[in-house]
Design a protein around this motif. Structure first.
Motif, PDB file in Angstrom:
ATOM      1  N   PRO A 139       0.646  -1.340  -0.004  1.00 25.41           N
ATOM      2  CA  PRO A 139      -0.004  -0.037   0.004  1.00 25.41           C
ATOM      3  C   PRO A 139       0.782   1.376   0.124  1.00 25.41           C
ATOM      4  O   PRO A 139       0.518   2.073  -0.607  1.00 25.41           O
ATOM      5  CB  PRO A 139      -0.791  -0.142   1.364  1.00 25.41           C
ATOM      6  CG  PRO A 139      -0.626  -1.541   1.677  1.00 25.41           C
ATOM      7  CD  PRO A 139       0.556  -2.033   1.021  1.00 25.41           C
ATOM      8  N   ALA A 140       1.972   1.588   0.770  1.00 28.91           N
ATOM      9  CA  ALA A 140       2.802   2.480   0.743  1.00 28.91           C
ATOM     10  C   ALA A 140       4.018   2.344  -0.202  1.00 28.91           C
ATOM     11  O   ALA A 140       4.724   3.517  -0.396  1.00 28.91           O
ATOM     12  CB  ALA A 140       3.386   2.698   2.121  1.00 28.91           C
ATOM     13  N   GLY A 141       4.052   1.373  -1.091  1.00 30.59           N
ATOM     14  CA  GLY A 141       5.197   1.220  -2.021  1.00 30.59           C
ATOM     15  C   GLY A 141       5.062   2.192  -3.056  1.00 30.59           C
ATOM     16  O   GLY A 141       4.123   2.750  -3.403  1.00 30.59           O
ATOM     17  N   ASN A 142       6.503   2.634  -3.528  1.00 33.30           N
ATOM     18  CA  ASN A 142       6.404   3.530  -4.608  1.00 33.30           C
ATOM     19  C   ASN A 142       7.528   2.923  -5.604  1.00 33.30           C
ATOM     20  O   ASN A 142       8.652   3.321  -5.687  1.00 33.30           O
ATOM     21  CB  ASN A 142       6.743   4.864  -4.049  1.00 33.30           C
ATOM     22  CG  ASN A 142       6.695   6.000  -5.289  1.00 33.30           C
ATOM     23  OD1 ASN A 142       6.492   5.703  -6.229  1.00 33.30           O
ATOM     24  ND2 ASN A 142       7.642   6.910  -4.872  1.00 33.30           N
ATOM     25  N   PRO A 143       7.210   2.061  -6.574  1.00 32.93           N
ATOM     26  CA  PRO A 143       7.922   1.360  -7.297  1.00 32.93           C
ATOM     27  C   PRO A 143       8.491   2.157  -8.365  1.00 32.93           C
ATOM     28  O   PRO A 143       7.819   2.969  -8.769  1.00 32.93           O
ATOM     29  CB  PRO A 143       7.109   0.063  -7.918  1.00 32.93           C
ATOM     30  CG  PRO A 143       5.788   0.406  -7.937  1.00 32.93           C
ATOM     31  CD  PRO A 143       5.688   1.436  -6.724  1.00 32.93           C
ATOM     32  N   ARG A 144       9.826   1.832  -8.628  1.00 32.16           N
ATOM     33  CA  ARG A 144      10.491   2.706  -9.662  1.00 32.16           C
ATOM     34  C   ARG A 144       9.833   1.977 -11.129  1.00 32.16           C
ATOM     35  O   ARG A 144       9.402   0.997 -11.241  1.00 32.16           O
ATOM     36  CB  ARG A 144      12.046   2.616  -9.974  1.00 32.16           C
ATOM     37  CG  ARG A 144      12.790   3.298  -8.915  1.00 32.16           C
ATOM     38  CD  ARG A 144      14.221   3.184  -9.039  1.00 32.16           C
ATOM     39  NE  ARG A 144      14.665   2.280  -9.921  1.00 32.16           N
ATOM     40  CZ  ARG A 144      15.755   1.291  -9.529  1.00 32.16           C
ATOM     41  NH1 ARG A 144      16.469   1.425  -8.563  1.00 32.16           N
ATOM     42  NH2 ARG A 144      15.963   0.560 -10.509  1.00 32.16           N
ATOM     43  N   ALA A 145       9.584   3.087 -12.090  1.00 30.44           N
ATOM     44  CA  ALA A 145       9.300   2.500 -13.542  1.00 30.44           C
ATOM     45  C   ALA A 145       9.866   1.326 -13.999  1.00 30.44           C
ATOM     46  O   ALA A 145       9.417   0.163 -14.514  1.00 30.44           O
ATOM     47  CB  ALA A 145       9.147   3.634 -14.281  1.00 30.44           C
ATOM     48  N   ASP A 146      11.290   1.275 -13.801  1.00 29.30           N
ATOM     49  CA  ASP A 146      11.966   0.226 -14.541  1.00 29.30           C
ATOM     50  C   ASP A 146      11.589  -1.138 -13.947  1.00 29.30           C
ATOM     51  O   ASP A 146      11.456  -2.293 -14.628  1.00 29.30           O
ATOM     52  CB  ASP A 146      13.469   0.437 -14.518  1.00 29.30           C
ATOM     53  CG  ASP A 146      14.096   0.532 -13.431  1.00 29.30           C
ATOM     54  OD1 ASP A 146      13.318   1.211 -12.228  1.00 29.30           O
ATOM     55  OD2 ASP A 146      15.391   0.411 -13.228  1.00 29.30           O
ATOM     56  N   ASN A 147      11.368  -1.148 -12.571  1.00 34.53           N
ATOM     57  CA  ASN A 147      10.871  -2.303 -11.743  1.00 34.53           C
ATOM     58  C   ASN A 147       9.744  -2.860 -12.148  1.00 34.53           C
ATOM     59  O   ASN A 147       9.608  -3.988 -12.303  1.00 34.53           O
ATOM     60  CB  ASN A 147      11.230  -2.097 -10.190  1.00 34.53           C
ATOM     61  CG  ASN A 147      12.673  -2.077  -9.782  1.00 34.53           C
ATOM     62  OD1 ASN A 147      13.463  -2.630 -10.307  1.00 34.53           O
ATOM     63  ND2 ASN A 147      13.010  -1.498  -8.684  1.00 34.53           N
ATOM     64  N   LEU A 148       8.665  -1.842 -12.157  1.00 33.52           N
ATOM     65  CA  LEU A 148       7.342  -2.116 -12.554  1.00 33.52           C
ATOM     66  C   LEU A 148       7.443  -2.685 -13.745  1.00 33.52           C
ATOM     67  O   LEU A 148       6.566  -3.763 -13.944  1.00 33.52           O
ATOM     68  CB  LEU A 148       6.554  -0.937 -12.380  1.00 33.52           C
ATOM     69  CG  LEU A 148       4.918  -0.843 -11.982  1.00 33.52           C
ATOM     70  CD1 LEU A 148       4.788  -1.924 -11.013  1.00 33.52           C
ATOM     71  CD2 LEU A 148       4.576   0.297 -12.050  1.00 33.52           C
TER      72      LEU A 148
END
Length: 136
Positions: free
Chosen positions: A75-84
């Motif tokens: 819920p509080a995660g903020n993945p980097r675009a490359d990881n996502l």
């Protein structure tokens, strides 16, 4: 409001027995992401991963620690675009699908229309089977 355990078990069971539902769940997660609803996208992808391969196997395949993956999609995660996008790319390959995006005009609001947006059946993310690879 947190989902109940029974609901999550129901989703998991359906994913295991219904390949079409499983692919649609993945598609829905990708579509939510592209629509800018990252919170919903993370929730759907997390449910999909838990119901299919689990975070440990995904971590090994994506070469990202499982705890990092869980935090990213939490819920509080903020993945980097490359990881996502690495995660989504891997999940598509594993599922044997490739999603295509078709552009469509955004629904415009005219006087007298309700606030509900109409969605064109031509827009959104579509499933496409990847080309077959010749067997050796």
């Amino acid at each position: 409001m947190p989902l109940t355990r029974d609901f999550k078990e129901t989703i998991c069971a359906r994913v295991q027995r219904d390949p079409k539902f499983r692919k649609e769940l993945l598609r829905e997660g990708v579509e939510a992401m592209l629509a800018g609803d990252v919170t919903t996208a993370k929730t759907i992808l997390r449910d999909y991963i838990n119901a299919t391969m689990g975070f440990t196997d995904l971590a090994e395949a994506a070469r990202i620690p499982s705890k990092s993956l869980m935090r990213m999609l939490g819920p509080a995660g903020n993945p980097r675009a490359d990881n996502l996008f690495e995660i989504v790319s891997f999940l598509q390959r594993r599922e044997g699908v490739r999603f295509e995006i078709k552009a469509a005009r955004a629904a415009s609001r005219r006087a007298g229309e309700t606030g509900a947006k109409k969605r064109s059946p031509e827009s959104g993310v579509r499933l496409k089977r990847p080309p077959a690879t010749p067997s050796a």
